[in-house]
Design an enzyme around this catalytic site. Structure first.
Site, PDB file in Angstrom:
ATOM      1  N   ASP A   1       0.866  -1.182   0.000  1.00  0.00           N
ATOM      2  CA  ASP A   1       0.000   0.000   0.000  1.00  0.00           C
ATOM      3  C   ASP A   1       0.906   1.237   0.000  1.00  0.00           C
ATOM      4  O   ASP A   1       1.812   1.356   0.833  1.00  0.00           O
ATOM      5  CB  ASP A   1      -0.905  -0.005   1.237  1.00  0.00           C
ATOM      6  N   LEU A   2       0.663   2.146  -0.946  1.00  0.00           N
ATOM      7  CA  LEU A   2       1.519   3.321  -1.060  1.00  0.00           C
ATOM      8  C   LEU A   2       1.330   4.263   0.132  1.00  0.00           C
ATOM      9  O   LEU A   2       0.210   4.438   0.624  1.00  0.00           O
ATOM     10  CB  LEU A   2       1.219   4.070  -2.356  1.00  0.00           C
TER      11      LEU A   2
ATOM     12  N   ASP B   1      -4.501   2.393  -4.440  1.00  0.00           N
ATOM     13  CA  ASP B   1      -3.033   2.307  -4.419  1.00  0.00           C
ATOM     14  C   ASP B   1      -2.564   1.036  -3.717  1.00  0.00           C
ATOM     15  O   ASP B   1      -1.515   1.012  -3.088  1.00  0.00           O
ATOM     16  CB  ASP B   1      -2.439   3.539  -3.747  1.00  0.00           C
TER      17      ASP B   1
END
Length: 401
Positions: free
Chosen positions: A273-274, A316
């Protein structure tokens, strides 16, 4: 208002709500039945608010009610038993009473007892402390409603939560309508396939008679095959990044899970996960956010082997599946390389550059496993990684049940 409610309201932000709406739409790619579709929606709502008690009621074409999904922590009611209720029994229920208004209903325990005392309705099962009903309407078509209730407090759901759930109800309505249309297309495709088989048989029998038109028929068949291949590819891939999607991931994990029942299988899940991606969308626009996601996908792919599985779950979030024996130090090296490559600056169209980090949750199977359980463990590890700080990997060390 108690501290728990305050904490829930403070934790809720527009980004989480938008993510929930995106996840609801994404369910269209993973659900093969109305029950699975509504189960996925139930899981998404539980991330937004307390929703352990949740059920959906829909109208049939004849005007009667059906309950395709029902989950309640207090009343052990079988959905089939609800389907067996007579029209007269349903007509006096709280659900039917709320449906008549075709609007949001928010009742507390005292109000419900007053309605019963007035003879306006009968309550089936335990009387809740708070009961919410949200209509499902799409293109002026009133399809039914979903209900969330609490047996804990009369102030379980604040006005903010009610407004958020009402907003989400519009997305659920649209998604439910799209799902119904999608199922209709699946049935139509089956009819088309049967027709195509019959057509090919007749062509074989009448080849000599229809020699002049054979070329056109073959062209039509090739067009259909190409269309089918394109539809299959689109159903299993993310349109923005070109990576495989959630549906492909579950198909791959389910295959590996079946293999784990027959012999040893090593499966490692890297749930990425960004970090700090939302400010990029907010400050530079979603178009530049898409550029970042495409570059992130390319960088992750460059760090993997050709046969490793990389998919974009949505937003994301990305998942890597490594299906061979790998020691933890090697896994940590892989995670370190991924984090390092994703932290490097990314160029936008206007010549500007942005940076975003990456948190990773790692889980691996211990013998026989299920796709849902393994992915949930990786998601839990990702949550722990986020809690401990950004740009790091966290390993889930509990057994995968």
């Amino acid at each position: 208002m108690n501290e728990v409610v305050l904490e829930k309201m403070e934790a809720l932000d527009s980004g989480e709500v938008i993510d929930s709406m995106t996840d609801i739409v994404a369910c269209l790619n993973t659900s093969d039945s109305i029950q699975r579709f509504l189960l996925d929606i139930h899981c998404i709502l539980q991330k937004v608010t307390y929703a352990d008690n949740f059920y959906v009621v829909l109208f049939r074409e004849d005007g009667s009610l059906t309950f395709p999904y029902f989950h309640d922590v207090k009343d052990d009611i079988n959905p089939e038993d609800l389907e067996a209720l007579s029209l007269d029994e349903i007509a006096h229920s709280l659900t039917a009473y709320a449906l008549q208004s075709q609007s949001v209903c928010n009742y507390n325990c005292e109000q419900l007892h007053q309605l019963v005392a007035q003879g306006r309705l009968n309550i089936i099962g335990t009387v809740p402390k708070q009961w919410l009903c949200f209509p499902l309407v799409n293109r002026n078509n009133f399809m039914g409603a979903f209900i969330i209730q609490s047996y804990r407090r009369e102030d379980e759901y604040s006005g903010v939560i009610v407004d958020v759930l009402y907003t989400i109800s519009h997305v659920i309505s649209s998604a439910l309508d799209a799902f119904n249309n999608q199922q209709a297309l699946v049935e139509a495709n089956k009819v088309l396939q049967n027709y195509q088989s019959e057509l090919e048989s007749k062509v074989a029998e009448r080849t000599q008679e229809l020699e002049s038109s054979l070329s056109e028929l073959q062209k039509e068949i090739r067009t259909r095959e190409a269309l089918q291949q394109r539809l299959e590819h689109e159903a299993l891939h993310d349109t923005l990044t070109g990576l495989t999607n959630r549906k492909f991931l579950f198909r791959e994990l389910n295959n590996l899970a079946e293999r784990s029942k027959r012999g040893p299988v090593s499966v490692h899940i890297l749930y990425l996960d960004l970090d700090d991606f939302k400010p990029i969308n907010d400050n530079y626009g979603h178009h530049n956010g898409d550029i970042v996601l495409q570059e992130v996908a390319r960088r992750i792919q460059s760090e993997l082997r050709s046969y490793d599985v990389l998919c974009r779950l949505g937003g994301d979030e990305f998942v890597v599946v490594l299906s061979d024996p790998i020691d933890r130090p090697v896994l940590m090296q892989i995670c370190t390389r991924l984090i390092a490559c994703l932290c490097a600056p990314i160029s936008l169209e206007e010549g500007q550059t942005v940076q975003c980090g990456c948190s990773i949750g790692v889980a691996n199977n211990h013998g026989v496993f299920t796709a849902e359980a393994l992915l949930k463990c990786a998601d839990s590890a990702l949550y722990s990684s986020k809690e401990l700080g950004k740009n790091q990997a966290y390993f889930y060390d509990e057994p995968v049940l």
